[in-house]
Design a protein around this motif. Structure first.
Motif, short mmCIF file in Angstrom:
data_model
loop_
_atom_site.label_atom_id
_atom_site.label_comp_id
_atom_site.label_asym_id
_atom_site.label_seq_id
_atom_site.Cartn_x
_atom_site.Cartn_y
_atom_site.Cartn_z
N TRP A 1 30.35 6.01 14.39
CA TRP A 1 30.22 5.36 15.69
C TRP A 1 31.55 4.85 16.20
O TRP A 1 32.21 4.03 15.57
CB TRP A 1 29.23 4.20 15.57
CG TRP A 1 29.09 3.36 16.80
CD1 TRP A 1 29.40 2.05 16.91
CD2 TRP A 1 28.58 3.76 18.07
NE1 TRP A 1 29.12 1.60 18.17
CE2 TRP A 1 28.62 2.64 18.92
CE3 TRP A 1 28.11 4.97 18.59
CZ2 TRP A 1 28.20 2.69 20.24
CZ3 TRP A 1 27.68 5.01 19.90
CH2 TRP A 1 27.73 3.88 20.71
N GLN A 2 31.94 5.35 17.34
CA GLN A 2 33.20 4.93 17.96
C GLN A 2 32.95 4.40 19.38
O GLN A 2 33.84 4.44 20.20
CB GLN A 2 34.17 6.12 18.03
CG GLN A 2 34.42 6.82 16.72
CD GLN A 2 35.06 5.91 15.68
OE1 GLN A 2 35.95 5.12 16.01
NE2 GLN A 2 34.61 6.00 14.45
N GLN B 1 30.87 5.84 21.50
CA GLN B 1 30.78 7.04 22.30
C GLN B 1 29.91 6.85 23.54
O GLN B 1 28.93 6.11 23.51
CB GLN B 1 30.17 8.22 21.49
CG GLN B 1 31.02 8.75 20.38
CD GLN B 1 30.76 8.04 19.06
OE1 GLN B 1 30.48 6.85 19.02
NE2 GLN B 1 30.89 8.76 17.97
N ASP B 2 30.28 7.57 24.58
CA ASP B 2 29.44 7.63 25.76
C ASP B 2 28.28 8.57 25.41
O ASP B 2 28.49 9.65 24.85
CB ASP B 2 30.24 8.18 26.94
CG ASP B 2 29.48 8.10 28.24
OD1 ASP B 2 28.58 7.25 28.35
OD2 ASP B 2 29.80 8.88 29.15
N THR B 3 27.08 8.15 25.69
CA THR B 3 25.90 8.95 25.36
C THR B 3 25.07 9.15 26.62
O THR B 3 23.96 8.62 26.74
CB THR B 3 25.06 8.26 24.26
OG1 THR B 3 24.73 6.95 24.70
CG2 THR B 3 25.81 8.19 22.95
#
Length: 103
Positions: free
Chosen positions: A86-87, A89-91
């Motif tokens: 997990w960074q 992120q755009d989801t």
């Protein structure tokens, strides 16, 4: 307790270090204020260690249980990560073909 709150409560059993539940119902056909039918979840948990993506989804489906029914939650977009993956992120979710059209 509304469906969003119930879903959040049930997903807590996965011991998430990060949990987001987004009600995306307003972007889908047949929406009216207060409708809860389409959700996106982002679950970050060590419980996914050693699991393939489909197994991670199965854990989320199991936790959600009977909330996933046509008369309750119609659609659930799942993003399941280990903490090391997990960074932030755009989801984004895809547009619904039946979404209300802007006038």
């Amino acid at each position: 307790m509304n469906l969003e709150q119930q879903l959040i409560q049930r997903l807590q059993e996965l011991s998430p270090v990060h949990l987001e539940v987004v009600n995306e119902s307003s972007g889908h056909g047949g929406y009216f204020p207060g409708k809860e039918s389409h959700f996106k979840v982002i679950v970050v948990s060590d419980i996914f260690q050693g699991l393939r993506l489909v197994q991670r989804h199965q854990k989320i489906y199991a936790a959600a249980g009977d909330l996933l029914a046509p008369s309750r939650i119609h659609a659930l977009a799942i993003h399941a990560f280990l903490p090391s993956e997990w960074q932030g992120q755009d989801t984004p979710s895809p547009e619904c073909a039946h979404a209300p059209k802007a006038e």
